[in-house]
Motif scaffolding. Sequence first.
Motif, mmCIF file in Angstrom:
data_model
loop_
_atom_site.group_PDB
_atom_site.id
_atom_site.type_symbol
_atom_site.label_atom_id
_atom_site.label_comp_id
_atom_site.label_asym_id
_atom_site.label_seq_id
_atom_site.Cartn_x
_atom_site.Cartn_y
_atom_site.Cartn_z
ATOM 1 N N MET A 111 0.824 -1.205 0.000
ATOM 2 C CA MET A 111 0.000 0.000 0.000
ATOM 3 C C MET A 111 0.861 1.258 0.000
ATOM 4 O O MET A 111 0.581 2.225 -0.718
ATOM 5 C CB MET A 111 -0.922 -0.027 1.218
ATOM 6 N N MET A 112 1.930 1.241 0.780
ATOM 7 C CA MET A 112 2.828 2.388 0.808
ATOM 8 C C MET A 112 3.542 2.550 -0.528
ATOM 9 O O MET A 112 3.639 3.666 -1.071
ATOM 10 C CB MET A 112 3.851 2.244 1.938
ATOM 11 N N ALA A 113 4.013 1.445 -1.101
ATOM 12 C CA ALA A 113 4.727 1.521 -2.376
ATOM 13 C C ALA A 113 3.811 2.036 -3.484
ATOM 14 O O ALA A 113 4.197 2.913 -4.276
ATOM 15 C CB ALA A 113 5.276 0.140 -2.744
ATOM 16 N N MET A 114 2.592 1.516 -3.559
ATOM 17 C CA MET A 114 1.642 1.962 -4.573
ATOM 18 C C MET A 114 1.269 3.430 -4.380
ATOM 19 O O MET A 114 1.166 4.200 -5.346
ATOM 20 C CB MET A 114 0.374 1.106 -4.519
ATOM 21 N N SER A 115 1.056 3.816 -3.136
ATOM 22 C CA SER A 115 0.652 5.191 -2.844
ATOM 23 C C SER A 115 1.747 6.176 -3.219
ATOM 24 O O SER A 115 1.484 7.232 -3.823
ATOM 25 C CB SER A 115 0.297 5.340 -1.363
ATOM 26 N N LYS A 116 2.992 5.855 -2.875
ATOM 27 C CA LYS A 116 4.107 6.743 -3.197
ATOM 28 C C LYS A 116 4.296 6.872 -4.700
ATOM 29 O O LYS A 116 4.543 7.971 -5.209
ATOM 30 C CB LYS A 116 5.397 6.214 -2.550
ATOM 31 N N LEU A 117 4.164 5.765 -5.421
ATOM 32 C CA LEU A 117 4.364 5.801 -6.858
ATOM 33 C C LEU A 117 3.237 6.550 -7.562
ATOM 34 O O LEU A 117 3.480 7.358 -8.471
ATOM 35 C CB LEU A 117 4.464 4.374 -7.406
ATOM 36 N N ALA A 118 2.015 6.308 -7.142
ATOM 37 C CA ALA A 118 0.862 6.902 -7.828
ATOM 38 C C ALA A 118 0.630 8.355 -7.429
ATOM 39 O O ALA A 118 0.343 9.205 -8.279
ATOM 40 C CB ALA A 118 -0.395 6.078 -7.537
ATOM 41 N N LEU A 119 0.753 8.666 -6.149
ATOM 42 C CA LEU A 119 0.371 9.983 -5.658
ATOM 43 C C LEU A 119 1.535 10.956 -5.532
ATOM 44 O O LEU A 119 1.328 12.176 -5.543
ATOM 45 C CB LEU A 119 -0.338 9.842 -4.306
ATOM 46 N N ARG A 120 2.733 10.426 -5.355
ATOM 47 C CA ARG A 120 3.933 11.247 -5.160
ATOM 48 C C ARG A 120 3.826 12.095 -3.886
ATOM 49 O O ARG A 120 2.760 12.252 -3.304
ATOM 50 C CB ARG A 120 4.193 12.159 -6.371
ATOM 51 N N THR A 121 4.958 12.643 -3.459
ATOM 52 C CA THR A 121 4.955 13.440 -2.235
ATOM 53 C C THR A 121 4.567 14.886 -2.530
ATOM 54 O O THR A 121 4.751 15.387 -3.635
ATOM 55 C CB THR A 121 6.351 13.425 -1.577
ATOM 56 N N MET A 122 4.028 15.530 -1.513
ATOM 57 C CA MET A 122 3.645 16.929 -1.615
ATOM 58 C C MET A 122 4.872 17.808 -1.826
ATOM 59 O O MET A 122 5.972 17.449 -1.394
ATOM 60 C CB MET A 122 2.957 17.376 -0.321
ATOM 61 N N PRO A 123 4.717 18.967 -2.451
ATOM 62 C CA PRO A 123 5.821 19.925 -2.534
ATOM 63 C C PRO A 123 6.304 20.295 -1.127
ATOM 64 O O PRO A 123 5.497 20.601 -0.246
ATOM 65 C CB PRO A 123 5.188 21.135 -3.234
ATOM 66 N N GLY A 124 7.607 20.224 -0.920
ATOM 67 C CA GLY A 124 8.154 20.540 0.394
ATOM 68 C C GLY A 124 8.303 19.334 1.308
ATOM 69 O O GLY A 124 8.846 19.456 2.402
ATOM 70 N N ILE A 125 7.836 18.163 0.858
ATOM 71 C CA ILE A 125 7.972 16.935 1.639
ATOM 72 C C ILE A 125 8.872 15.966 0.880
ATOM 73 O O ILE A 125 8.618 15.650 -0.278
ATOM 74 C CB ILE A 125 6.598 16.265 1.898
ATOM 75 N N ASP A 126 9.944 15.520 1.531
ATOM 76 C CA ASP A 126 10.872 14.589 0.888
ATOM 77 C C ASP A 126 10.389 13.146 0.978
ATOM 78 O O ASP A 126 10.561 12.375 0.036
ATOM 79 C CB ASP A 126 12.258 14.701 1.540
ATOM 80 N N ARG A 127 9.797 12.793 2.109
ATOM 81 C CA ARG A 127 9.337 11.420 2.314
ATOM 82 C C ARG A 127 8.006 11.426 3.071
ATOM 83 O O ARG A 127 7.839 12.194 4.024
ATOM 84 C CB ARG A 127 10.343 10.619 3.138
#
Length: 348
Positions: A111-127
Motif C-alpha cells: 500500500m505504501m509503495a503503490m501510494s508513493k508511486l501513484a500519488l507522489r509526495t507533496m511539494p516541500g515533503i521529501d518522504r
Amino acid sequence: MGAAPRIAVDAMGGDTGPAVMIAGAARAQRRRSDLRFILFGDEDMILAELDKQSELAEASEVVHCDDVIAAEEKPTQALRRAKTTSMGRMIAAVKSGEANAAVSAGNTGAMMAMSKLALRTMPGIDRPALAALLPTLGANDMVMLDLGANTECDAQNLVQFAVMGAAYARVVLDLDRPRVQLLNIGTEELKGTDELKEAAAVLRAADYLGMRFEGFIEGDKISRGDVDVVVTDGFSGNIALKSLEGTARFVVDLLRRAFTSSIRSKLGFLISRPATELLRHHLDPNNHNGAVFLGLNGLVVKSHGSASEKGIENAIGVAARMVREDITRKITEDLDNIAAHRAQVAAQ
C-alpha cells in the motif's frame, strides 16, 4: 473538496475481506449519512454483503476487480499488478480525483509503495510518514510518526514529520497548538544523534508554527499524556509501537491469568470487572484504528488487518475527517511558513 466525502475502499483487504470491510463502512455511513463510497473488489462478494446494508448500498458504487494483493506479497511484486488489483485501483481513484481518500486493511508495504508511486509526495515533503493515534493516560490520545515508512531519516525529514504530525493532531485531536517532542535516549539537549539535535534546533526556532515544541521525550514517557505528537524515524517508531502493543497485551494477559488462578481471584474479578472492562476498552486497538500516510498528494488510511467492524468504521472516520478539515492545505501552509522564515533569515 465536495461537501460529501467520497471514500474509496479496498473491500478485499484485511484478514476477513468484504464481510468486515462492508459492515464497517455501513457503520461509518450510519454515523455520517453524507459519506459516499466506491468499493473495489470481487463484485459478487461485495454485492452479497451490500444486500445486508441497504443504506450503504444506496450510497455506494461497486468497481469489480479480478485481482487481490496477498498479505505476504512483496511490494515490488504488488507494484507490477497495481492496475488490476483492488488496492491499486482504489489508490488510482484518489489520484484521478474520483475519490477524496482511500482506506484499506491490506498489505502495508504494498500500500505504501503503490501510494508513493501513484500519488507522489507533496511539494516541500521529501518522504511520506506513517502516523497513528495511540492511547495515553492523559485527556486525549497522541499522534506518533513515523511508524515504519522510513528506516533512516535526516534532520529535515524529522522537521517535516513534526509539521505533518502537528497538522494531523490539530485535525483529529482538536488542538490549536499541539505539544510536539522528538523521541530520544534522554531529555537533555546534548543527548542523541546529530540529526535529532539539528531537528530540535530548527523546531525550537519555529515558534510561528501551529505547534509547541517541547524538546525530547524518552520511550517510557510516551503514554503518560504529556505530549500530543511524538516524532521519530520509522525504525525507532516501529520498534516503539510494537513494544507498546506488546506491553498492552502482556498486561491484559497477566490480569486474565491472575483473575483465573483461584476461586478468590475469580471473586475479585467480579468485583473489579468495571475497572477491567475500562482497561480493555482503553487498550482495544479498534478504538484507535486508522494509520495515515502523511505527505502524499492524496489521503490514504491503513487499517489493521485484523480490525473489527468498529475498527473499520474508525479508519473511515479518520479519512473523512481529514477530507473535511483539508489537512493537505494545513500542512502546505506550515511548510510555506518554514520556507518563508528561512528565506528571511538568509536575507538578513
